[in-house]
Design a protein around this motif. Structure first.
Motif, PDB file in Angstrom:
ATOM      1  N   VAL A 122      42.941  28.784  96.587  1.00 43.74           N
ATOM      2  CA  VAL A 122      43.824  29.596  97.422  1.00 43.74           C
ATOM      3  C   VAL A 122      43.214  29.821  98.803  1.00 43.74           C
ATOM      4  CG1 VAL A 122      44.930  31.852  97.687  1.00 43.74           C
ATOM      5  CG2 VAL A 122      44.922  30.721  95.452  1.00 43.74           C
ATOM      6  N   HIS A 123      41.951  30.240  98.855  1.00 38.49           N
ATOM      7  CA  HIS A 123      41.303  30.522 100.136  1.00 38.49           C
ATOM      8  C   HIS A 123      40.577  29.296 100.687  1.00 38.49           C
ATOM      9  CE1 HIS A 123      42.016  34.504  98.422  1.00 38.49           C
ATOM     10  NE2 HIS A 123      42.239  34.833  99.672  1.00 38.49           N
ATOM     11  N   TRP A 149      39.588  36.930 101.105  1.00 44.19           N
ATOM     12  CA  TRP A 149      39.146  36.668  99.732  1.00 44.19           C
ATOM     13  C   TRP A 149      38.603  37.943  99.088  1.00 44.19           C
ATOM     14  CZ3 TRP A 149      34.162  36.784  97.551  1.00 44.19           C
ATOM     15  CH2 TRP A 149      34.096  36.293  96.250  1.00 44.19           C
ATOM     16  N   ASP A 197      41.476  40.268  98.209  1.00 43.93           N
ATOM     17  CA  ASP A 197      42.204  39.766  97.047  1.00 43.93           C
ATOM     18  C   ASP A 197      41.435  39.977  95.743  1.00 43.93           C
ATOM     19  OD1 ASP A 197      44.299  38.937  98.608  1.00 43.93           O
ATOM     20  OD2 ASP A 197      43.861  36.784  98.446  1.00 43.93           O
TER      21      ASP A 197
END
Length: 102
Positions: free
Chosen positions: A56-57, A95, A98
């Motif tokens: 995702v990151h 990050w 999250d």
């Protein structure tokens, strides 16, 4: 923005001898020295090197640690000036947000 310059010392044999400063050939050389001295110099317990934040990151954290208050610490090593370091920092912040525990 200033550059952080740390003086390093060899403390073997009961004395302290300053290690002569020299340019690092690779960022990895900075990382190797930094990871070995973070707890002593910065109060940060080293957890991981080249830590992947996942798909995702999509970034790798040079050094990940935790400070004496239990807060995460991200260290990015740079040999020279790099305008992209701000963008990297924002990815790391995203990050961390999250993955913040409730």
């Amino acid at each position: 923005m200033g550059v952080l310059r740390l003086r390093l010392f060899d403390v073997n044999g009961g004395g302290a001898v300053e290690i002569a400063a020299r340019p690092a050939e690779l960022e990895r050389h900075l990382q190797d020295v930094g990871q070995g001295t973070k707890e002593l110099l910065l109060g940060v317990r080293f957890l991981a090197s080249e830590y992947s934040t996942g798909p995702v990151h999509g970034v790798r954290i040079d050094s990940l640690g935790i400070d004496e208050n239990g807060s995460p610490v991200v260290v990015e090593y740079k040999r020279g000036r790099d305008a992209g370091v701000i963008t990297q920092g924002l990815f790391y912040l995203s990050w961390l947000v999250d993955h913040k525990s409730s």
